[in-house]
Scaffold this active site. Structure first.
Site, PDB file in Angstrom:
ATOM      1  N   CYS A  72      53.478  65.252  52.030  1.00 16.04           N
ATOM      2  CA  CYS A  72      53.187  64.458  53.091  1.00 16.04           C
ATOM      3  C   CYS A  72      54.666  63.166  51.981  1.00 16.04           C
ATOM      4  O   CYS A  72      54.060  62.491  51.447  1.00 16.04           O
ATOM      5  CB  CYS A  72      52.328  63.398  53.155  1.00 16.04           C
ATOM      6  SG  CYS A  72      51.985  62.232  53.838  1.00 16.04           S
ATOM      7  N   LYS A  79      42.532  20.653  45.228  1.00 16.49           N
ATOM      8  CA  LYS A  79      40.647  21.289  44.600  1.00 16.49           C
ATOM      9  C   LYS A  79      41.180  22.512  45.349  1.00 16.49           C
ATOM     10  O   LYS A  79      41.450  23.366  45.964  1.00 16.49           O
ATOM     11  CB  LYS A  79      40.545  20.535  46.547  1.00 16.49           C
ATOM     12  CG  LYS A  79      38.828  21.213  46.856  1.00 16.49           C
ATOM     13  CD  LYS A  79      38.125  20.772  48.184  1.00 16.49           C
ATOM     14  CE  LYS A  79      36.663  20.940  47.917  1.00 16.49           C
ATOM     15  NZ  LYS A  79      36.336  22.074  48.543  1.00 16.49           N
ATOM     16  N   GLU A 119      43.591  15.234  42.539  1.00 17.15           N
ATOM     17  CA  GLU A 119      44.126  16.412  41.814  1.00 17.15           C
ATOM     18  C   GLU A 119      43.843  17.511  43.578  1.00 17.15           C
ATOM     19  O   GLU A 119      43.498  17.541  44.246  1.00 17.15           O
ATOM     20  CB  GLU A 119      42.891  16.729  41.232  1.00 17.15           C
ATOM     21  CG  GLU A 119      42.411  15.649  39.884  1.00 17.15           C
ATOM     22  CD  GLU A 119      41.172  15.658  39.115  1.00 17.15           C
ATOM     23  OE1 GLU A 119      40.956  17.064  39.760  1.00 17.15           O
ATOM     24  OE2 GLU A 119      41.117  14.954  38.322  1.00 17.15           O
ATOM     25  N   CYS A 170      53.652  63.189  58.217  1.00 14.25           N
ATOM     26  CA  CYS A 170      53.782  64.701  58.354  1.00 14.25           C
ATOM     27  C   CYS A 170      52.814  65.169  59.256  1.00 14.25           C
ATOM     28  O   CYS A 170      53.294  66.170  59.777  1.00 14.25           O
ATOM     29  CB  CYS A 170      53.223  64.711  56.694  1.00 14.25           C
ATOM     30  SG  CYS A 170      51.458  64.783  56.914  1.00 14.25           S
ATOM     31  N   LYS A 195      39.743  18.016  53.093  1.00 14.92           N
ATOM     32  CA  LYS A 195      40.015  19.514  53.335  1.00 14.92           C
ATOM     33  C   LYS A 195      40.811  20.008  53.742  1.00 14.92           C
ATOM     34  O   LYS A 195      41.120  19.138  56.007  1.00 14.92           O
ATOM     35  CB  LYS A 195      39.055  20.428  53.187  1.00 14.92           C
ATOM     36  CG  LYS A 195      37.682  20.133  52.451  1.00 14.92           C
ATOM     37  CD  LYS A 195      36.450  21.508  52.839  1.00 14.92           C
ATOM     38  CE  LYS A 195      37.113  22.370  52.643  1.00 14.92           C
ATOM     39  NZ  LYS A 195      36.381  23.214  52.205  1.00 14.92           N
ATOM     40  N   ASP A 216      40.563  26.664  45.211  1.00 14.40           N
ATOM     41  CA  ASP A 216      39.508  27.294  46.008  1.00 14.40           C
ATOM     42  C   ASP A 216      39.244  28.541  44.780  1.00 14.40           C
ATOM     43  O   ASP A 216      39.488  29.790  44.925  1.00 14.40           O
ATOM     44  CB  ASP A 216      40.216  27.914  47.155  1.00 14.40           C
ATOM     45  CG  ASP A 216      39.344  28.615  48.105  1.00 14.40           C
ATOM     46  OD1 ASP A 216      37.848  28.231  47.643  1.00 14.40           O
ATOM     47  OD2 ASP A 216      39.943  29.404  49.238  1.00 14.40           O
ATOM     48  N   CYS A 224      44.808  61.079  55.126  1.00 15.06           N
ATOM     49  CA  CYS A 224      46.557  61.742  55.625  1.00 15.06           C
ATOM     50  C   CYS A 224      45.976  62.697  54.637  1.00 15.06           C
ATOM     51  O   CYS A 224      45.913  62.429  53.727  1.00 15.06           O
ATOM     52  CB  CYS A 224      47.298  61.608  55.502  1.00 15.06           C
ATOM     53  SG  CYS A 224      48.551  63.374  55.543  1.00 15.06           S
ATOM     54  N   TYR A 271      39.227  20.276  34.593  1.00 21.46           N
ATOM     55  CA  TYR A 271      39.481  19.342  35.944  1.00 21.46           C
ATOM     56  C   TYR A 271      38.472  18.316  34.837  1.00 21.46           C
ATOM     57  O   TYR A 271      38.623  16.638  35.802  1.00 21.46           O
ATOM     58  CB  TYR A 271      39.903  19.088  36.929  1.00 21.46           C
ATOM     59  CG  TYR A 271      38.449  19.995  37.556  1.00 21.46           C
ATOM     60  CD1 TYR A 271      37.360  19.469  37.405  1.00 21.46           C
ATOM     61  CD2 TYR A 271      38.746  21.460  38.196  1.00 21.46           C
ATOM     62  CE1 TYR A 271      36.064  20.198  38.032  1.00 21.46           C
ATOM     63  CE2 TYR A 271      37.480  22.162  39.029  1.00 21.46           C
ATOM     64  CZ  TYR A 271      36.373  21.108  38.724  1.00 21.46           C
ATOM     65  OH  TYR A 271      35.489  22.474  40.009  1.00 21.46           O
ATOM     66  N   CYS A 304      48.581  62.412  61.289  1.00 19.21           N
ATOM     67  CA  CYS A 304      49.606  61.235  60.350  1.00 19.21           C
ATOM     68  C   CYS A 304      51.195  61.678  60.704  1.00 19.21           C
ATOM     69  O   CYS A 304      51.574  61.928  61.429  1.00 19.21           O
ATOM     70  CB  CYS A 304      49.802  61.691  59.509  1.00 19.21           C
ATOM     71  SG  CYS A 304      50.650  61.430  57.332  1.00 19.21           S
TER      72      CYS A 304
END
Length: 670
Positions: A430, A115, A113, A409, A312, A117, A424, A225, A406
């Site tokens: 902007c 694994k 199966e 602008c 892993k 995370d 900004c 599972y 920025c």
């Protein structure tokens, strides 16, 4: 409608909606439209409010959350949630296979199966109904998070079919798909909040939130599972997986029954590259002996089963050259540095860019244009620079100096105390901020103007037809100009105008959220609307009045005040008012149950076990009492729950104001 008719209809709608949830989330085969589903769910919700005695404890309406958990109860696991032994070596897997053969002979199979995370979870079912959900914790005991887990669409409240044990536990992994993680993390970064490192952390943090209504807004998923229970009607793990699928559980399609270790290694090799095509994170493969009797014979060590092991995958990293650092401006004005890289293959894709997050991260890495950098896909999703190879640094590279103005602008950037992002402040002119605000305003959670998508907004902005949010509502007068644009036929223009017109019916809270005031998300917008009732009172509110609203802190209050202090924003609101948008809520007529609290003022603070704060407010007002937003000498009672702010408590004590619990409030009404 008679009570019996209501009972029958509630049962029918509950059953039908549970089937539609299963079709959509588990089978990925929806049988009705989202609109039809939402209408049925709304009908059921209204019936349950009118006839609460007939609500199923596992009703589909409970998947939208709303309950507050002030603390999570610790529960001892009936079957310990042990961790698996793991390895990065294929030779270790061959050695594991040798040990298994030595113990039980050669006649056995493995189940392979993915694994996942995510966050390990144990679900208990009694008579086919979900009764408890508990986190792994320390393996022997974990936190009861049942209320939050019930909001996950793929976890059934009530099982389908027949043949399931009277009581059993099923183990699984709660996780978040990459696309959802990226979207939610981008929102956190735009709001100046620290982004989560990976989807696992995001899922874990979500499951432990106190407000299940907020949990329901985050799209968590769950694969199941492993089955535990007394006298299970199965001889093998593979057989049990096929059965639990028929009961309504979501089981990953990526499983394989293997007759020897070579087939196991083939499965591992297959997913070494295939994992990058999945919509969720995995960090390896789990290998289990299939037969339950053989599992018992192999037994356990103190920490893990001897009949299972996990392999892993190594995190993929690659070196490349940093060509340049550029800067992006988001909707809220947050400026994010981006590393532009010499293109390189990583985790199945060509990587050209990586995030540098903020100025602090650039300083920590001491990364410079021209450096050779080590790049990794953080959580297999967002490429990130994890280090600089100083041995390969050419002489004379200049230290990176974060920009001061920025890039769009030219406005000087600002950074507030305690925040990591530079901003900004020019949200009036902007360009990326203007476009971003309009895209936010029309989004599904705000004004929900489907016909005005992100690309269309960019096109209208570039053509000069849109410059502010208010301009959206003048597009109906510009049909001729619209028809001259690419991909804008008569039908498209008519749909666009119709969608804009329909949005005028959205409630005040949607409009307020759509304005894009920094830190004012959906929940904050609702709280402000409920408290101030209309935009004029909100605009006139000072800091003290704003922070008196439940869960509104100084940072949010200052942001709201700053927003309304800008004349251009007030002018825009006046334009939106003139266009017919909703800037107040309807005052409900209160039917008094008694006058026992007449002439008395109350302030509610904290979290309550029996009631939501809104329920207590309604109860007080229905009996003649008045709710106030701040503590003063004129306050008659402070209704105090858990986690109440110490400043409020001290002020009430100093003023000798009676402090009562929710139970004492009920006693006053007897």
């Amino acid at each position: 409608m008679s009570p019996q008719e209501a009972k029958k209809l509630i049962e029918s709608l509950t059953s039908e909606l549970q089937q539609h949830n299963y079709n959509y989330y588990v089978l990925a085969m929806p049988s009705i439209s989202d609109l039809e589903f939402d209408q049925m769910l709304k009908q059921l919700s209204e019936l349950e409010k009118e006839f609460p005695e007939y609500q199923d404890p596992n009703s589909p309406t409970l998947k939208v959350g709303g309950e507050i958990t002030k603390s999570f109860k610790t529960v001892k696991h009936k079957y310990p949630m042990l961790s698996l032994g793991n390895t990065y070596s294929e030779q270790d897997l061959i050695d594991f296979d040798t040990r298994v053969r030595k113990a039980i002979g050669d006649d056995f199979e493995y189940v392979c199966e993915l694994k996942f995370d995510g966050l390990s979870m144990s679900l208990t079912y009694n008579n086919g109904k979900l009764s408890q959900a508990v986190t792994r914790g320390d393996g022997t005991k974990g936190d009861d998070v049942t209320t939050n887990i019930k909001t996950i669409k793929t976890i059934p409240h009530k099982l389908k079919g027949m043949g399931y044990p009277e009581e059993f536990e099923i183990r699984g992994e709660v996780f978040m798909h990459r696309a959802a993680f990226e979207k939610l993390n981008a929102e956190r970064e735009e709001n100046g909040e620290q982004p989560f490192a990976n989807p696992r952390n995001f899922a874990s943090g979500t499951v432990k939130m106190q407000d299940s209504g907020e949990v329901a807004k985050r799209p968590l998923d769950c694969f199941l599972y492993f089955l535990y229970g007394n006298n299970l009607p199965f001889k093998t793990h593979w057989e049990s997986l096929q059965a639990v699928k028929s009961w309504g559980f979501k089981v990953s399609e990526h499983i394989r029954l293997c007759s020897n270790i070579n087939e196991v290694l083939d499965f591992i090799h297959d997913f070494d590259n295939e994992r990058f095509k999945l919509s969720f994170d995995i960090d390896g493969i789990v290998i289990k002996v299939n037969n339950y009797a053989q599992q018992q014979e192999l037994g356990f060590t103190a920490k893990s089963p001897r009949w299972a092991i996990s392999y892993k995958y190594k995190a993929q990293e690659v070196e490349t050259r940093l060509l340049s650092i550029t800067y992006q401006v988001g909707r809220t004005g947050a400026v994010t540095p981006v590393a532009n890289l010499q293109p390189v293959q990583l985790a199945g894709t060509t990587v050209k860019r990586a995030t540098l997050h903020n100025a602090n991260e650039i300083e920590r890495l001491d990364v410079r244009e021209g450096d050779t950098v080590l790049v990794e896909k953080g959580g297999e999703i967002i490429p990130k620079i994890i280090s600089v190879n100083l041995d390969k640094r050419p002489a004379g590279l200049h230290k990176t100096v974060y920009i001061q103005n920025c890039p769009e602008c030219g406005t000087e950037l600002i950074r507030k105390a305690g925040e990591v992002a530079w901003y900004c402040p020019n949200d009036i002119s902007c360009p990326p901020q203007i476009v971003g605000k309009m895209q936010h305003f029309t989004s599904r959670k705000a004004m929900n103007i489907d016909s005005l998508g992100d690309e269309t907004i960019v096109q209208l902005f570039n053509s000069g037809l849109l410059r502010t949010i208010a301009d959206i509502y003048s597009l109906s007068d510009k049909k001729t100009e619209l028809l001259l644009l690419d991909r804008m036929g008569q039908r498209s223009v008519n749909n666009l105008i119709a969608g804009i017109e329909a949005s005028k019916n959205n409630p005040f809270e949607k409009v307020l959220f759509g304005l894009g005031i920094r830190y004012v998300g959906e929940t904050v917008a609702k709280k402000l609307v409920q408290h101030f009732k209309n935009i004029d009172r909100l605009i006139a509110a000072n800091t003290e009045e704003l922070v008196a609203v439940n869960e509104i802190g100084t940072r949010i209050a200052e942001s709201v005040i700053d927003y309304f202090a800008e004349p251009a924003h007030i002018y825009q609101i006046e334009q939106l008012k003139a266009a017919g948008l909703q800037f107040e809520i309807e005052e409900k007529e209160i039917v008094f149950e008694s006058d026992k609290l007449e002439g008395k003022t109350f302030l509610i603070s904290g979290v309550f076990a029996q009631f939501g704060r809104a329920e207590l407010k309604d109860l007080i007002e229905a009996n003649g009492g008045k709710i106030v937003s701040s503590i003063s000498a004129k306050l008659n009672f402070l209704v105090a729950g858990d986690n109440m702010g110490p400043a409020k408590l001290k002020k009430a004590t100093d003023l000798s104001i009676p402090i009562i619990t929710d139970n004492e409030l009920l006693e006053m009404l007897k």
